[in-house]
Write an enzyme that holds these catalytic residues in place. Structure first.
Site, mmCIF file in Angstrom:
data_model
loop_
_atom_site.group_PDB
_atom_site.id
_atom_site.type_symbol
_atom_site.label_atom_id
_atom_site.label_comp_id
_atom_site.label_asym_id
_atom_site.label_seq_id
_atom_site.Cartn_x
_atom_site.Cartn_y
_atom_site.Cartn_z
ATOM 1 N N LEU A 122 0.854 -1.191 0.000
ATOM 2 C CA LEU A 122 0.000 0.000 0.000
ATOM 3 C C LEU A 122 0.888 1.238 0.000
ATOM 4 C CD1 LEU A 122 -2.981 0.559 -0.124
ATOM 5 C CD2 LEU A 122 -3.089 0.467 2.341
ATOM 6 N N HIS A 123 1.607 1.441 -1.114
ATOM 7 C CA HIS A 123 2.473 2.617 -1.247
ATOM 8 C C HIS A 123 1.628 3.803 -1.708
ATOM 9 C CE1 HIS A 123 2.720 2.696 -5.697
ATOM 10 N NE2 HIS A 123 2.556 1.392 -5.593
ATOM 11 N N ALA A 124 2.245 4.908 -2.071
ATOM 12 C CA ALA A 124 1.537 6.163 -2.313
ATOM 13 C C ALA A 124 0.394 6.071 -3.326
ATOM 14 C CB ALA A 124 2.534 7.236 -2.737
#
Length: 87
Positions: A14-16
């Site tokens: 769940l990165h940017a």
């Protein structure tokens, strides 16, 4: 209050970018929504909060909602996670 556990299978977690999609979806609902990982709970409508959890591929998280559309909110966010944020 409604809760469901989901596993993030997205290759980069769940990165940017997927977090932004997640937050946009969460903001479509009136209910208070939280993401919980390892007993840490953050507001699902906060980018910094979600990113601070450091969610990587294979991480199990709890989606928690409380309000008039809680079940719909959890279902929509669970669907987003299970489809790897449409990436």
């Amino acid at each position: 209050m409604y809760m469901q556990e989901v596993t993030v299978n997205n290759e980069v977690g769940l990165h940017a970018r997927p977090a932004t999609f997640f937050i946009q979806k969460a903001n479509e609902f009136k209910s208070g929504i939280w993401v919980e990982k390892d007993e840490r709970r953050v507001n699902a409508k906060s980018l910094l909060g979600v990113l601070s959890l450091g969610i990587v591929q294979g991480t199990a998280i709890n989606l928690i909602a409380d309000g008039s559309d809680e079940k719909e909110a959890v279902a929509a966010l669970s669907e987003l996670v299970s489809t790897n944020f449409a990436e």
